[in-house]
Design an enzyme around this catalytic site. Sequence first.
Site, PDB file in Angstrom:
ATOM      1  N   CYS A 146       0.810  -1.220   0.000  1.00  0.00           N
ATOM      2  CA  CYS A 146       0.000   0.000   0.000  1.00  0.00           C
ATOM      3  C   CYS A 146       0.838   1.262   0.000  1.00  0.00           C
ATOM      4  CB  CYS A 146      -0.866   0.025   1.261  1.00  0.00           C
ATOM      5  SG  CYS A 146      -1.681  -1.532   1.581  1.00  0.00           S
TER       6      CYS A 146
ATOM      7  N   GLY B 212      -1.178   0.986  -4.908  1.00  0.00           N
ATOM      8  CA  GLY B 212      -2.408   0.279  -4.574  1.00  0.00           C
ATOM      9  C   GLY B 212      -3.581   0.836  -5.337  1.00  0.00           C
TER      10      GLY B 212
ATOM     11  N   ASN C 189       1.163   0.490   5.850  1.00  0.00           N
ATOM     12  CA  ASN C 189       1.815  -0.111   4.688  1.00  0.00           C
ATOM     13  C   ASN C 189       2.817  -1.135   5.198  1.00  0.00           C
ATOM     14  OD1 ASN C 189       4.384   0.962   2.350  1.00  0.00           O
ATOM     15  ND2 ASN C 189       2.969  -0.735   2.178  1.00  0.00           N
ATOM     16  N   GLY C 190       2.711  -2.357   4.658  1.00  0.00           N
ATOM     17  CA  GLY C 190       3.604  -3.426   5.090  1.00  0.00           C
ATOM     18  C   GLY C 190       2.787  -4.637   5.451  1.00  0.00           C
TER      19      GLY C 190
ATOM     20  N   TYR D 156      11.223  -2.654  -8.622  1.00  0.00           N
ATOM     21  CA  TYR D 156       9.923  -2.596  -9.278  1.00  0.00           C
ATOM     22  C   TYR D 156       8.917  -1.627  -8.670  1.00  0.00           C
ATOM     23  CZ  TYR D 156       5.177  -4.002 -10.509  1.00  0.00           C
ATOM     24  OH  TYR D 156       3.882  -3.984 -10.898  1.00  0.00           O
TER      25      TYR D 156
END
Length: 469
Positions: free
Chosen positions: A14, A40, A114-115, A254
């Site tokens: 995210c 996201g 996030n994670g 990426y």
Amino acid sequence: MTRRENADKFHDECGVVGVYGHSEAANLTYLGLHALQHRGQEGAGICSSDGRHLYIEKSMGLVADIFSEKRLKRLPGTIAIGHNRYSTAGSSVLKNVQPIMVNFSLGSLAIAHNGNLVNALELKKELESEGAIFQSTSDSEVIVHLIANSNAGGFYERIIDALSKLYGAFSLLMMTENELIAVRDPYGFRPLSIGKHDGAYVIASETCAFDLIGAAYSRDIEPGEMVIINDKGIRSIKPLYSQKHAFCIFEFIYFSRPDSYIFGNQNVNDIRKNLGRQLARENPIDADLVIPVPDSGVPAALGYAEESGIPFDFGLIRNHYVGRTFIEPKQAIRHFGVKLKLNPVRKLLEGKRVIVVDDSIVRGTTSKKIVKMLKEGGRAKEVHLRISSPPTIGPCFYGIDTPTRKELIASTHTVEEIKKYITADSLCYLSMEGLLKVVTNSEQYCTACFDNNYPVFTPDEKVEQIALF
Ligand code: AMP
């Protein structure tokens, strides 16, 4: 059942944004989320505070479609946090869209995470046995329950107590009616930076969010650091400790946007270009043209072309109105997706020996279709695939959406076998040494997807359990 289809597991990949001290906090957060849309696309939400109440708006879909002017007007106040959520099949529902907002004994609290937490299921079971009722399948809800259930003294102590029970990756934003709190796990898996705009504080997963808002980057939130911003100013404490850092190297390869500066102000585009240069030094071949797999392969292909002296061009054109291939939840759609997304430019490719550069091979599906496309549609004479990262052999448990180990083609096949499968004339990956040469402080990264060296234990495999704190 693939990892993506397993609803029992937690997946989070995210982007987060937070603003403190600006009359247009929600609007700035909206812009920040827009810049982080690549992190996201499943859903997004913003929570704001006017000093008395928290307000929340969230939906499935893309940021620009979710937040109409009318909706943004329903988010008053000078503090806001926002969240973009990545698509995963099992949990593709509104109840998992963040921020999560709750009321408990100490007041209101909203969080955006996030994670990925590797012990979330265990913690959830424990909390449920003590009477907690979960509303989502998102691992982030565990954090909220841990804070609410903590017996520690004050509010910050409760947060620290809760966070010290977490294993895995968390770049976290929290807000109450009158403060903004940012925390990064002690390994620092996911990026999180702080900047300033118009006297306000802005926090975001990536600095590209600052650029859109016009905020100036100040610094990274450090691994293990908790930053508290309220009417007394900004305060930093370091309540979480680990012996080493484990910045996600895949963010460079990426996931992050090339215009972002992450992990100690390193520019993602620079790193990707240098990966391409290193790839060319390690794996040269005589050819007529270097082309990227757009968009993620572009900087590495430019680097490869510069280093090799072979002309660069765009031999594959991407339709920007379809999502990344991973985003569609069903395998059948993903197969179709590659063709929907890319088309070869025959005028450039016909009769040529082509080097095609991509950032990674996951299942091998994309590469196979691209090689076919370049040979059949593009009529290329030879197709040589060069990958600007080492073979992906391990799934990620810390927040990058990868399939299970057995679906990762490089975990069960040699490079030669993969070359045959994708029908390329040659296939070469960047070496691990080459990858680590390109980043600064190479010992500070998590490279588990390339070497199975997991810094924190994984939930699926009985990798040795290493205590986080
Ligand atoms: P595959 O067809 O499974 O081999 O996918 C390879 C393609 O997916 C490459 O072009 C990568 O740029 C892209 N890719 C790599 N990792 C991810 C990820 N976590 N989410 C979405 N796409 C990815």
